[in-house]
Design a protein around this motif. Structure first.
Motif, PDB file in Angstrom:
ATOM      1  N   GLY A  65      56.860   6.150  49.688  1.00 49.37           N
ATOM      2  CA  GLY A  65      57.688   6.247  48.504  1.00 49.37           C
ATOM      3  C   GLY A  65      57.330   7.365  47.547  1.00 49.37           C
ATOM      4  O   GLY A  65      58.048   7.597  46.570  1.00 49.37           O
ATOM      5  N   ALA A  66      56.236   8.081  47.788  1.00 51.04           N
ATOM      6  CA  ALA A  66      55.815   9.173  46.909  1.00 51.04           C
ATOM      7  C   ALA A  66      56.171  10.512  47.548  1.00 51.04           C
ATOM      8  O   ALA A  66      56.019  10.699  48.756  1.00 51.04           O
ATOM      9  CB  ALA A  66      54.307   9.107  46.662  1.00 51.04           C
ATOM     10  N   GLU A  67      56.646  11.453  46.725  1.00 54.36           N
ATOM     11  CA  GLU A  67      57.036  12.764  47.229  1.00 54.36           C
ATOM     12  C   GLU A  67      55.797  13.598  47.553  1.00 54.36           C
ATOM     13  O   GLU A  67      54.857  13.664  46.750  1.00 54.36           O
ATOM     14  CB  GLU A  67      57.905  13.480  46.199  1.00 54.36           C
ATOM     15  CG  GLU A  67      59.234  12.761  45.958  1.00 54.36           C
ATOM     16  CD  GLU A  67      60.094  13.452  44.917  1.00 54.36           C
ATOM     17  OE1 GLU A  67      59.592  14.353  44.224  1.00 54.36           O
ATOM     18  OE2 GLU A  67      61.280  13.087  44.800  1.00 54.36           O
ATOM     19  N   VAL A  68      55.805  14.230  48.727  1.00 56.21           N
ATOM     20  CA  VAL A  68      54.628  14.994  49.156  1.00 56.21           C
ATOM     21  C   VAL A  68      54.943  16.452  49.480  1.00 56.21           C
ATOM     22  O   VAL A  68      54.041  17.293  49.465  1.00 56.21           O
ATOM     23  CB  VAL A  68      53.939  14.338  50.370  1.00 56.21           C
ATOM     24  CG1 VAL A  68      53.339  12.992  49.985  1.00 56.21           C
ATOM     25  CG2 VAL A  68      54.894  14.177  51.546  1.00 56.21           C
ATOM     26  N   ALA A  69      56.192  16.799  49.816  1.00 56.97           N
ATOM     27  CA  ALA A  69      56.518  18.165  50.238  1.00 56.97           C
ATOM     28  C   ALA A  69      58.027  18.331  50.266  1.00 56.97           C
ATOM     29  O   ALA A  69      58.775  17.346  50.206  1.00 56.97           O
ATOM     30  CB  ALA A  69      55.931  18.457  51.623  1.00 56.97           C
ATOM     31  N   GLY A  70      58.470  19.573  50.347  1.00 55.48           N
ATOM     32  CA  GLY A  70      59.892  19.864  50.436  1.00 55.48           C
ATOM     33  C   GLY A  70      60.201  20.736  51.642  1.00 55.48           C
ATOM     34  O   GLY A  70      59.372  21.540  52.073  1.00 55.48           O
ATOM     35  N   ILE A  71      61.399  20.559  52.206  1.00 56.05           N
ATOM     36  CA  ILE A  71      61.858  21.374  53.335  1.00 56.05           C
ATOM     37  C   ILE A  71      63.291  21.791  53.059  1.00 56.05           C
ATOM     38  O   ILE A  71      64.148  20.961  52.748  1.00 56.05           O
ATOM     39  CB  ILE A  71      61.781  20.604  54.670  1.00 56.05           C
ATOM     40  CG1 ILE A  71      60.352  20.114  54.934  1.00 56.05           C
ATOM     41  CG2 ILE A  71      62.247  21.495  55.822  1.00 56.05           C
ATOM     42  CD1 ILE A  71      60.237  19.233  56.175  1.00 56.05           C
ATOM     43  N   GLY A  72      63.555  23.087  53.150  1.00 56.25           N
ATOM     44  CA  GLY A  72      64.890  23.609  52.919  1.00 56.25           C
ATOM     45  C   GLY A  72      65.380  24.419  54.100  1.00 56.25           C
ATOM     46  O   GLY A  72      64.607  24.772  54.996  1.00 56.25           O
ATOM     47  N   GLN A  73      66.674  24.710  54.094  1.00 56.93           N
ATOM     48  CA  GLN A  73      67.288  25.458  55.199  1.00 56.93           C
ATOM     49  C   GLN A  73      67.596  26.884  54.775  1.00 56.93           C
ATOM     50  O   GLN A  73      68.241  27.121  53.750  1.00 56.93           O
ATOM     51  CB  GLN A  73      68.568  24.763  55.666  1.00 56.93           C
ATOM     52  CG  GLN A  73      69.192  25.441  56.888  1.00 56.93           C
ATOM     53  CD  GLN A  73      70.198  24.542  57.576  1.00 56.93           C
ATOM     54  OE1 GLN A  73      69.915  23.377  57.843  1.00 56.93           O
ATOM     55  NE2 GLN A  73      71.362  25.078  57.849  1.00 56.93           N
ATOM     56  N   LEU A  74      67.139  27.836  55.573  1.00 57.60           N
ATOM     57  CA  LEU A  74      67.434  29.242  55.329  1.00 57.60           C
ATOM     58  C   LEU A  74      68.874  29.557  55.719  1.00 57.60           C
ATOM     59  O   LEU A  74      69.395  28.985  56.683  1.00 57.60           O
ATOM     60  CB  LEU A  74      66.505  30.132  56.157  1.00 57.60           C
ATOM     61  CG  LEU A  74      65.054  30.264  55.704  1.00 57.60           C
ATOM     62  CD1 LEU A  74      64.227  30.889  56.813  1.00 57.60           C
ATOM     63  CD2 LEU A  74      64.956  31.090  54.432  1.00 57.60           C
ATOM     64  N   PRO A  75      69.528  30.480  55.010  1.00 57.49           N
ATOM     65  CA  PRO A  75      70.825  30.962  55.479  1.00 57.49           C
ATOM     66  C   PRO A  75      70.665  31.603  56.858  1.00 57.49           C
ATOM     67  O   PRO A  75      69.613  32.170  57.162  1.00 57.49           O
ATOM     68  CB  PRO A  75      71.222  32.006  54.426  1.00 57.49           C
ATOM     69  CG  PRO A  75      70.423  31.659  53.216  1.00 57.49           C
ATOM     70  CD  PRO A  75      69.132  31.083  53.734  1.00 57.49           C
ATOM     71  N   PRO A  76      71.696  31.525  57.706  1.00 57.56           N
ATOM     72  CA  PRO A  76      71.578  32.047  59.079  1.00 57.56           C
ATOM     73  C   PRO A  76      71.198  33.522  59.141  1.00 57.56           C
ATOM     74  O   PRO A  76      70.560  33.960  60.104  1.00 57.56           O
ATOM     75  CB  PRO A  76      72.984  31.816  59.669  1.00 57.56           C
ATOM     76  CG  PRO A  76      73.569  30.720  58.834  1.00 57.56           C
ATOM     77  CD  PRO A  76      72.999  30.883  57.462  1.00 57.56           C
ATOM     78  N   ASP A  77      71.558  34.297  58.115  1.00 56.30           N
ATOM     79  CA  ASP A  77      71.296  35.739  58.156  1.00 56.30           C
ATOM     80  C   ASP A  77      69.953  36.116  57.551  1.00 56.30           C
ATOM     81  O   ASP A  77      69.620  37.296  57.481  1.00 56.30           O
ATOM     82  CB  ASP A  77      72.408  36.502  57.432  1.00 56.30           C
ATOM     83  CG  ASP A  77      72.551  36.070  55.972  1.00 56.30           C
ATOM     84  OD1 ASP A  77      72.028  34.991  55.630  1.00 56.30           O
ATOM     85  OD2 ASP A  77      73.179  36.815  55.193  1.00 56.30           O
ATOM     86  N   ARG A  78      69.156  35.138  57.102  1.00 57.39           N
ATOM     87  CA  ARG A  78      67.851  35.438  56.525  1.00 57.39           C
ATOM     88  C   ARG A  78      66.780  35.270  57.586  1.00 57.39           C
ATOM     89  O   ARG A  78      66.543  34.178  58.082  1.00 57.39           O
ATOM     90  CB  ARG A  78      67.564  34.509  55.329  1.00 57.39           C
ATOM     91  CG  ARG A  78      68.505  34.678  54.156  1.00 57.39           C
ATOM     92  CD  ARG A  78      68.411  36.061  53.517  1.00 57.39           C
ATOM     93  NE  ARG A  78      67.113  36.318  52.925  1.00 57.39           N
ATOM     94  CZ  ARG A  78      66.755  35.943  51.701  1.00 57.39           C
ATOM     95  NH1 ARG A  78      67.597  35.254  50.943  1.00 57.39           N
ATOM     96  NH2 ARG A  78      65.553  36.233  51.229  1.00 57.39           N
ATOM     97  N   HIS A  79      66.141  36.366  57.930  1.00 56.51           N
ATOM     98  CA  HIS A  79      65.115  36.337  58.979  1.00 56.51           C
ATOM     99  C   HIS A  79      63.747  36.575  58.340  1.00 56.51           C
ATOM    100  O   HIS A  79      63.150  37.638  58.465  1.00 56.51           O
ATOM    101  CB  HIS A  79      65.426  37.371  60.053  1.00 56.51           C
ATOM    102  CG  HIS A  79      66.741  37.145  60.728  1.00 56.51           C
ATOM    103  ND1 HIS A  79      66.963  36.104  61.607  1.00 56.51           N
ATOM    104  CD2 HIS A  79      67.924  37.795  60.620  1.00 56.51           C
ATOM    105  CE1 HIS A  79      68.212  36.139  62.032  1.00 56.51           C
ATOM    106  NE2 HIS A  79      68.819  37.155  61.442  1.00 56.51           N
ATOM    107  N   LEU A  80      63.281  35.564  57.619  1.00 56.22           N
ATOM    108  CA  LEU A  80      62.003  35.625  56.934  1.00 56.22           C
ATOM    109  C   LEU A  80      60.948  34.890  57.751  1.00 56.22           C
ATOM    110  O   LEU A  80      61.271  34.025  58.575  1.00 56.22           O
ATOM    111  CB  LEU A  80      62.126  34.973  55.552  1.00 56.22           C
ATOM    112  CG  LEU A  80      63.165  35.572  54.607  1.00 56.22           C
ATOM    113  CD1 LEU A  80      63.280  34.712  53.356  1.00 56.22           C
ATOM    114  CD2 LEU A  80      62.800  37.002  54.243  1.00 56.22           C
TER     115      LEU A  80
END
Length: 267
Positions: A65-80
């Motif tokens: 129940g406690a927040e530990v990390a975040g995950i997001g989605q890159l735009p398809p054209d971002r190649h980082l």
């Protein structure tokens, strides 16, 4: 890794507002958000909650129940480079971002608001290592530490420690403590005498495809078993488990190549 404890003690306690400069959150931007959730959910037992929407497709990982990390989605054209990014606490992200620029770093994203959660920027130090800056509002950061599946430590791998340490000390007000060794270039960044992060100068041993970068250590109940699970889930072993002064450590990568360390603290 040297001083073993990061932003909180090993009691699994929850947190109040983090002191400026403290690593308070880690976030990962990937191309396959769903498959990455499946990987870390199976590895660490994380569950996920969506938001904030201002960050695009983004989820917050929860443990008990406690927040530990975040995950997001890159735009398809971002190649980082796919990499875990630590966020360092700030009382005023706009002032901190301007200080980053004045000290030779860059700001690539923001400052911008993340709904009611807080305000953020993403920058890089003069050597190119990327980090985040977080000004908390409703979201204070990582809500639990010291148990398996939670961030335990953040460490900068760079060419040499001294010059880049001056940047972080000026921007965030750290004190430093060097590890005295003829062949080991390492120092800890400290707040009020408490180690909160490390800088490891590794010279030409840096991966050629990455350059200087931050790496996050996650707590593991059994590093060897967790490494086996990483492989079973489609990840890779970069450095097999070995015993060190602060526990048993391995370096691995998830299926998209994000590197992280696993640490089993001494009992």
């Amino acid at each position: 890794m040297t001083e073993a404890r990061g932003p909180a003690g090993p009691d699994g306690g929850t947190h109040t507002r983090h002191a400026p400069g403290t690593p308070c959150w880690v976030s990962l931007m990937v191309h396959g958000l769903t498959t990455t959730q499946e990987f870390y959910g199976a590895l660490f037992g994380w569950e996920f909650r969506p938001g904030p929407q201002q960050l695009g497709p983004y989820v917050r990982a929860l443990l008990d129940g406690a927040e530990v990390a975040g995950i997001g989605q890159l735009p398809p054209d971002r190649h980082l480079p796919i990499a875990w990014t630590p966020y360092l606490a700030s009382d005023d992200v706009d002032v901190t971002a301007e200080t980053v620029r004045l000290c030779g770093g860059t700001i690539g994203v923001g400052p911008l608001d993340a709904a009611e959660a807080g305000r953020l920027a993403i920058g890089s130090d003069p050597s190119g290592a990327v980090f985040g800056i977080w000004q908390a509002a409703e979201h204070l950061g990582t809500g639990i530490t010291g148990v398996p599946g939670t961030p335990a430590w953040n460490e900068l791998l760079t060419f040499e420690s001294v010059s880049v340490a001056k940047f972080y000390e000026t921007v965030f007000g750290y004190e430093e403590e060097a590890v005295v060794s003829a062949d080991f270039d390492y120092l800890t960044l400290q707040i009020e005498g408490r180690p909160v992060a490390g800088i490891h100068g590794v010279g030409h041993a840096l991966p050629r495809d990455r350059g200087p970068h931050w790496i996050t250590y996650f707590e593991a109940a059994d590093v060897d078993e967790t490494v086996e699970r990483v492989v079973d889930l489609g990840g890779h072993v970069l450095s097999p488990p070995k015993d060190g002064a602060h526990g048993r450590v391995a370096t691995v990568a998830d299926p998209e190549g994000a590197r992280f360390c696993l640490i089993e603290s001494p009992r």
